[in-house]
Design an enzyme around this catalytic site. Sequence first.
Site, PDB file in Angstrom:
ATOM      1  N   ASP A  18       0.957  -1.239   0.158  1.00 41.83           N
ATOM      2  CA  ASP A  18       0.051   0.253  -0.226  1.00 41.83           C
ATOM      3  C   ASP A  18       0.946   1.182  -0.083  1.00 41.83           C
ATOM      4  O   ASP A  18       1.738   1.548   0.738  1.00 41.83           O
ATOM      5  CB  ASP A  18      -0.689  -0.185   1.226  1.00 41.83           C
ATOM      6  CG  ASP A  18      -2.013   0.954   1.347  1.00 41.83           C
ATOM      7  OD1 ASP A  18      -2.127   1.557   0.170  1.00 41.83           O
ATOM      8  OD2 ASP A  18      -2.902   0.877   2.171  1.00 41.83           O
ATOM      9  N   MET A  19       0.856   2.237  -1.018  1.00 39.20           N
ATOM     10  CA  MET A  19       1.523   3.283  -1.037  1.00 39.20           C
ATOM     11  C   MET A  19       1.159   4.322  -0.046  1.00 39.20           C
ATOM     12  O   MET A  19      -0.205   4.322   0.230  1.00 39.20           O
ATOM     13  CB  MET A  19       1.676   4.010  -2.502  1.00 39.20           C
ATOM     14  CG  MET A  19       1.707   3.074  -3.505  1.00 39.20           C
ATOM     15  SD  MET A  19       3.398   2.363  -3.508  1.00 39.20           S
ATOM     16  CE  MET A  19       4.420   3.536  -3.456  1.00 39.20           C
ATOM     17  N   TYR A  23      -0.637  10.187  -3.593  1.00 42.52           N
ATOM     18  CA  TYR A  23      -0.689  11.453  -4.386  1.00 42.52           C
ATOM     19  C   TYR A  23       0.058  12.556  -3.825  1.00 42.52           C
ATOM     20  O   TYR A  23       0.663  13.095  -4.615  1.00 42.52           O
ATOM     21  CB  TYR A  23      -2.052  11.992  -4.337  1.00 42.52           C
ATOM     22  CG  TYR A  23      -3.177  11.221  -5.216  1.00 42.52           C
ATOM     23  CD1 TYR A  23      -2.696   9.936  -5.689  1.00 42.52           C
ATOM     24  CD2 TYR A  23      -4.555  11.600  -5.652  1.00 42.52           C
ATOM     25  CE1 TYR A  23      -3.814   9.309  -6.323  1.00 42.52           C
ATOM     26  CE2 TYR A  23      -5.480  10.876  -6.087  1.00 42.52           C
ATOM     27  CZ  TYR A  23      -4.967   9.546  -6.604  1.00 42.52           C
ATOM     28  OH  TYR A  23      -5.816   8.970  -7.249  1.00 42.52           O
ATOM     29  N   ARG A  60      -1.334  14.787   9.052  1.00 45.42           N
ATOM     30  CA  ARG A  60      -2.325  14.041   9.865  1.00 45.42           C
ATOM     31  C   ARG A  60      -2.008  14.008  11.377  1.00 45.42           C
ATOM     32  O   ARG A  60      -2.979  14.086  11.960  1.00 45.42           O
ATOM     33  CB  ARG A  60      -2.219  12.537   9.394  1.00 45.42           C
ATOM     34  CG  ARG A  60      -2.695  12.033   8.135  1.00 45.42           C
ATOM     35  CD  ARG A  60      -2.579  10.551   7.699  1.00 45.42           C
ATOM     36  NE  ARG A  60      -2.673  10.439   6.419  1.00 45.42           N
ATOM     37  CZ  ARG A  60      -2.978   9.245   5.715  1.00 45.42           C
ATOM     38  NH1 ARG A  60      -3.235   8.258   6.423  1.00 45.42           N
ATOM     39  NH2 ARG A  60      -2.760   9.130   4.365  1.00 45.42           N
ATOM     40  N   ASP A 120      -2.737   2.509  -6.220  1.00 46.16           N
ATOM     41  CA  ASP A 120      -1.695   2.606  -5.219  1.00 46.16           C
ATOM     42  C   ASP A 120      -1.692   1.331  -4.368  1.00 46.16           C
ATOM     43  O   ASP A 120      -1.140   1.491  -3.200  1.00 46.16           O
ATOM     44  CB  ASP A 120      -1.690   3.720  -4.435  1.00 46.16           C
ATOM     45  CG  ASP A 120      -2.915   3.696  -3.584  1.00 46.16           C
ATOM     46  OD1 ASP A 120      -3.708   3.012  -3.658  1.00 46.16           O
ATOM     47  OD2 ASP A 120      -2.989   4.691  -2.446  1.00 46.16           O
ATOM     48  N   GLU A 121      -2.415   0.380  -4.579  1.00 42.15           N
ATOM     49  CA  GLU A 121      -2.311  -0.956  -4.137  1.00 42.15           C
ATOM     50  C   GLU A 121      -1.955  -2.100  -4.928  1.00 42.15           C
ATOM     51  O   GLU A 121      -2.593  -2.189  -6.020  1.00 42.15           O
ATOM     52  CB  GLU A 121      -3.498  -1.278  -3.062  1.00 42.15           C
ATOM     53  CG  GLU A 121      -3.815  -0.279  -1.933  1.00 42.15           C
ATOM     54  CD  GLU A 121      -5.123  -0.676  -1.575  1.00 42.15           C
ATOM     55  OE1 GLU A 121      -5.437  -1.611  -0.951  1.00 42.15           O
ATOM     56  OE2 GLU A 121      -6.061   0.466  -1.753  1.00 42.15           O
TER      57      GLU A 121
END
Length: 723
Positions: A18-19, A23, A60, A120-121
């Site tokens: 998983d990136m 983006y 985050r 992206d996975e």
Amino acid sequence: MPVAKPESSDARVIAHVDMDCFYVQVEQRKQPDLRGLPTAVVQYNSWKGGSLIAVSYEARKYGVKRSMRGDEAKQVCPKIQLVQVPVARGKADLNTYRSGGSEVVSILARKGRCERASIDEVYLDLTDAAETMLAETPPESLEVINEEAIKSHVLGLNNEDGIDAKENVREWLSSSDADHRDKLLACGALIVAELRMQVLKETEFTCSAGIAHNKMLAKLASGMNKPAQQTVVPFSSVKGLLESLPIKKMKQLGGKLGTSLQSDLGVNTVGDLLQFSEEKLQECYGVNTGTWLWNIARGISGEEVQGRLLPKSHGSGKTFPGPRALKTIESVQHWLNQLCEELSERLRSDLDQNKRIAHTLTLHARAYKLGDSDSHKKFPSKSCPLRYGTIKIQEDAMNLFQAGLRDYMGTYKSKTQGSQYNGWGITGLSVSASKILDTPSGTCSIMKYFHGQCPPRSSSEKSQDNLIQDAAPLSPSESESYSGLNLTEPQIVFPGEEKEIKHAIPTLDHQEDKSKTWKDQDPSCLSSQQMQNSIAQETSPLLPSGSESCLGMSQSEQQREFPTEESRIKYAMPSLDRGLQKRKTSKDKGTSSIRSFFKTCDPSSFRKQEHAEAIQLQDVQAAESVGFQSTSSICSEPNQTELPKESTPEQTGTNSGCSTSAHIEQQSESWRYKVDEIDPSVVNELPPEIQEEVQAWLRPHKRPNVVKKGSSIAHYFLPAKNR
DNA sequence: ACGGCTAGAACT
DNA sequence: TAGTTCTAG
């Protein structure tokens, strides 16, 4: 035993990669100054600062969330760097992210079968690589262990966050007396660590990964420690992991099904599911979903990693919220043209790079109608055969829209007058292309087996701008005279080295049902390629006539009814056909080898009689064509080291991307054996190069979902607004 | 009448 | 098959 896959014991090694805030990473690579800063990617700056579609981990920490507005993000994190998503044709353009994703896929596909799960996975099946490593260079034999692997999180290792965590992991990875399954996972962890380092080195992107015995657990694990970390789920810690895991955390259970489990069955954790019998779950949610739930409660998931590096569809869409809703046909036309341009461009590069052709064009729209209480009635989707060429796609999309609008208006029993605003507004438009098949068809392993080795592809390749000859569009009214005569069709011309070679691309999906007359359908949905049986030379860009007349008629009455409140929504979980661990029955008939069948069988018996010759001709042409460089690579290695722009063995080796096997699936009744009656073991007798494909085809299919409607609690899945 | 955009999958 | 619906990030 190359074929017989162990379906019970999960000795597989599956990874999910998983990136991290992908983006953002793409933008940070473009603008390295942004690295390390709280950053978010935002689209449409105009309103309230635009909406966030990706948030860096630094941001985050301040509480910035996806789905915040730019302005909100600024409030909670004044330093946040907001980067605009690229815009083309007045809409967000995700191409840079797509190609970033492809870079990653091409690296991750090096060590095993790879499935692109999203932009992206990916999922990886590293079973073979792990077994090889265990046999040849097991971790315990290594002098040093990859530092990145040592940073793994291993669920259930005591003291995971303690000071000795690394030492524990090192020990776990290289323990020589461990469970065999754990050793395999340890090898998987080493391989994934290596892959992640390569991704970082070659793309500057970080990613997180989960390593486990199946897809579900790997996916779960990859999200547990982010960013830039990996997590291993040893077999022995599965139970403990699931026991207390909130049900909504499981993939597929984040929505209404999860809610129903909570409120209807009182299930709050995956462990809570254990108390229900499979039958009970089937009663509530249908056989397939019931069995799926029963299995995931036990950490069982038999879904295969698909081996597909490319997306299965392309789409382009835009919303026009509230006041910006489109009120005229002209504005719809304009935006549809923009969307179709983008779609056409992407289809063209898919064809250029991957030799794939999409066969279906679909239009979706959202609309409101003023003055109606239930003003958000569904605008129906419409689809039709896809014709290449920007202008044709635009025309076809517009016709689909008009057809949809007619249905939509019909439900209000009101009339559109010309293009004038009539109390309606379009709040969303999207066009998409699906049923994307490899071309030519002769490159799949089965066909190769019959036709012999594909010739190498020509080295120099012309631009394919002129490959797809525009077919002359027939007006829908003309189409009727051709009904039933759609034998040969989309005429797509590929250049050979010296001369142009014509190919008719078989699209059996459209050839199947000859008994149905075209009149049964909205004629506007029929593209010219449906009717053509000769090569079209000329393009006439606009529909001459016909479109107006055909749009008016025949939308059926049933569409006018409002959906009833008691309509039910049923569920079934994905890929159960491949994934059922518990199976009710198995046949052991069909003892005769199908090898003899292959040996004596004329390939044309794969086809339905009427089409056999025509299609056979195409396949031969395809196989003999010098126009396709990818044929040799398609047909060779089981693993793929190139970019996904090249068609891959994974794609052709399994069923979905392969037009030949698609044909066979559709035409299976022309076989002399029923699939169910073939003893799976006879596949071993087949030549190795086609075993996998046949195997995929023979896999058990999902049972028809015979929900006992009366006892179902599926009514809890009614859309919220209807409750 | 607001989260936008894209994609995958299952069912009928 | 075409169309709908759900899910996810």
